[in-house]
Scaffold this motif. Structure first.
Motif, PDB file in Angstrom:
ATOM      1  N   ALA A 183      26.037  37.307  40.106  1.00 38.13           N
ATOM      2  CA  ALA A 183      26.629  38.181  41.119  1.00 38.13           C
ATOM      3  C   ALA A 183      26.747  39.634  40.659  1.00 38.13           C
ATOM      4  O   ALA A 183      26.964  40.521  41.482  1.00 38.13           O
ATOM      5  N   ASP A 184      26.593  39.877  39.382  1.00 41.35           N
ATOM      6  CA  ASP A 184      26.813  41.225  38.837  1.00 41.35           C
ATOM      7  C   ASP A 184      25.589  42.113  39.050  1.00 41.35           C
ATOM      8  O   ASP A 184      24.548  41.903  38.448  1.00 41.35           O
ATOM      9  N   VAL A 193      32.473  42.538  39.745  1.00 43.19           N
ATOM     10  CA  VAL A 193      32.445  41.178  40.279  1.00 43.19           C
ATOM     11  C   VAL A 193      33.871  40.709  40.506  1.00 43.19           C
ATOM     12  O   VAL A 193      34.713  40.820  39.618  1.00 43.19           O
ATOM     13  N   LEU A 194      34.098  40.163  41.680  1.00 38.49           N
ATOM     14  CA  LEU A 194      35.365  39.541  42.022  1.00 38.49           C
ATOM     15  C   LEU A 194      35.177  38.032  41.948  1.00 38.49           C
ATOM     16  O   LEU A 194      34.306  37.479  42.621  1.00 38.49           O
ATOM     17  N   VAL A 195      35.971  37.374  41.113  1.00 42.43           N
ATOM     18  CA  VAL A 195      35.918  35.916  40.983  1.00 42.43           C
ATOM     19  C   VAL A 195      37.061  35.351  41.806  1.00 42.43           C
ATOM     20  O   VAL A 195      38.221  35.719  41.616  1.00 42.43           O
ATOM     21  N   VAL A 210      32.121  35.871  43.294  1.00 40.85           N
ATOM     22  CA  VAL A 210      31.862  34.519  42.793  1.00 40.85           C
ATOM     23  C   VAL A 210      32.884  33.586  43.417  1.00 40.85           C
ATOM     24  O   VAL A 210      34.090  33.793  43.287  1.00 40.85           O
ATOM     25  N   LEU A 211      32.401  32.573  44.107  1.00 39.79           N
ATOM     26  CA  LEU A 211      33.254  31.566  44.725  1.00 39.79           C
ATOM     27  C   LEU A 211      33.312  30.352  43.815  1.00 39.79           C
ATOM     28  O   LEU A 211      32.287  29.706  43.578  1.00 39.79           O
ATOM     29  N   VAL A 212      34.496  30.066  43.298  1.00 35.34           N
ATOM     30  CA  VAL A 212      34.678  28.937  42.379  1.00 35.34           C
ATOM     31  C   VAL A 212      35.471  27.863  43.110  1.00 35.34           C
ATOM     32  O   VAL A 212      36.624  28.080  43.474  1.00 35.34           O
ATOM     33  N   SER A 213      34.835  26.724  43.328  1.00 37.77           N
ATOM     34  CA  SER A 213      35.488  25.644  44.048  1.00 37.77           C
ATOM     35  C   SER A 213      35.257  24.316  43.351  1.00 37.77           C
ATOM     36  O   SER A 213      34.249  24.131  42.666  1.00 37.77           O
ATOM     37  N   HIS A 214      36.174  23.403  43.582  1.00 40.15           N
ATOM     38  CA  HIS A 214      36.000  22.037  43.091  1.00 40.15           C
ATOM     39  C   HIS A 214      34.850  21.337  43.812  1.00 40.15           C
ATOM     40  O   HIS A 214      34.294  20.379  43.303  1.00 40.15           O
ATOM     41  N   SER A 215      34.528  21.811  44.985  1.00 42.52           N
ATOM     42  CA  SER A 215      33.521  21.168  45.826  1.00 42.52           C
ATOM     43  C   SER A 215      32.277  22.034  45.959  1.00 42.52           C
ATOM     44  O   SER A 215      32.362  23.163  46.459  1.00 42.52           O
ATOM     45  N   PRO A 216      31.123  21.507  45.571  1.00 38.86           N
ATOM     46  CA  PRO A 216      29.890  22.274  45.760  1.00 38.86           C
ATOM     47  C   PRO A 216      29.651  22.608  47.231  1.00 38.86           C
ATOM     48  O   PRO A 216      29.200  23.709  47.567  1.00 38.86           O
ATOM     49  N   GLU A 217      29.978  21.680  48.116  1.00 43.46           N
ATOM     50  CA  GLU A 217      29.759  21.886  49.544  1.00 43.46           C
ATOM     51  C   GLU A 217      30.691  22.973  50.100  1.00 43.46           C
ATOM     52  O   GLU A 217      30.278  23.770  50.938  1.00 43.46           O
ATOM     53  N   VAL A 251      25.942  41.522  50.381  1.00 37.84           N
ATOM     54  CA  VAL A 251      26.853  41.357  49.247  1.00 37.84           C
ATOM     55  C   VAL A 251      26.355  40.207  48.376  1.00 37.84           C
ATOM     56  O   VAL A 251      26.123  39.111  48.876  1.00 37.84           O
ATOM     57  N   PRO A 252      26.204  40.445  47.068  1.00 38.31           N
ATOM     58  CA  PRO A 252      25.791  39.341  46.200  1.00 38.31           C
ATOM     59  C   PRO A 252      26.928  38.331  46.049  1.00 38.31           C
ATOM     60  O   PRO A 252      27.992  38.666  45.531  1.00 38.31           O
ATOM     61  N   VAL A 253      26.706  37.135  46.557  1.00 38.68           N
ATOM     62  CA  VAL A 253      27.704  36.071  46.479  1.00 38.68           C
ATOM     63  C   VAL A 253      27.078  34.905  45.721  1.00 38.68           C
ATOM     64  O   VAL A 253      26.047  34.370  46.124  1.00 38.68           O
TER      65      VAL A 253
END
Length: 130
Positions: A59-60, A65-67, A8-15, A32-34
């Motif tokens: 993602a699970d 799951v790696l956040v 799981v990619l957690v960012s302030h920016s959707p882009e 890989v489920p991202v």
């Protein structure tokens, strides 16, 4: 086929989150489920508790799951989600966002377990670029 660790990619920016997911797919980690949790619920710069929680579920696939948050409030919000909704096999990585994601995705694509994927992500901070 064995299930792969999700990311799981957690960012302030959707882009930024979407672009990094695209990069991971292009380097051969498309299996890989991202999932991404970028921006606020109304797609502004910031973080969303609901988006993070949904991305973890998405993602699970059963292997863990790696956040991976980018910085600041994304870390705090991701930690809050994981504390409020504890799930076995879901961990948060203290790793560089891009380099950690690439290392994690390549390791996950090879079929490694969650511990190895987490280690790859966190060790990416020590890889010299020059």
């Amino acid at each position: 086929m064995t299930e792969l660790v999700g990311i799981v990619l957690v960012s302030h920016s959707p882009e930024l989150a979407a672009g990094l997911r695209s990069l991971l797919g292009q380097i051969g980690s498309a299996a890989v489920p991202v999932a991404v949790a970028g921006g606020t619920d109304d797609s502004r710069i910031g973080t969303s508790y609901a988006r993070i929680a949904a991305a973890v579920k998405d993602a699970d696939r059963g292997a863990g799951v790696l956040v991976l948050p980018d910085l600041g409030s994304s870390v705090l919000t991701a930690r809050a989600v994981l504390e409020d909704h504890p799930r076995e096999g879901v961990v948060i990585a203290d790793a560089p966002f891009v380099e950690g994601a690439v290392a994690a995705a390549v390791t996950a694509a090879a079929g490694a377990d969650l511990t190895a994927v987490l280690t790859a992500a966190t060790e990416a901070r020590h890889v010299s670029k020059l």
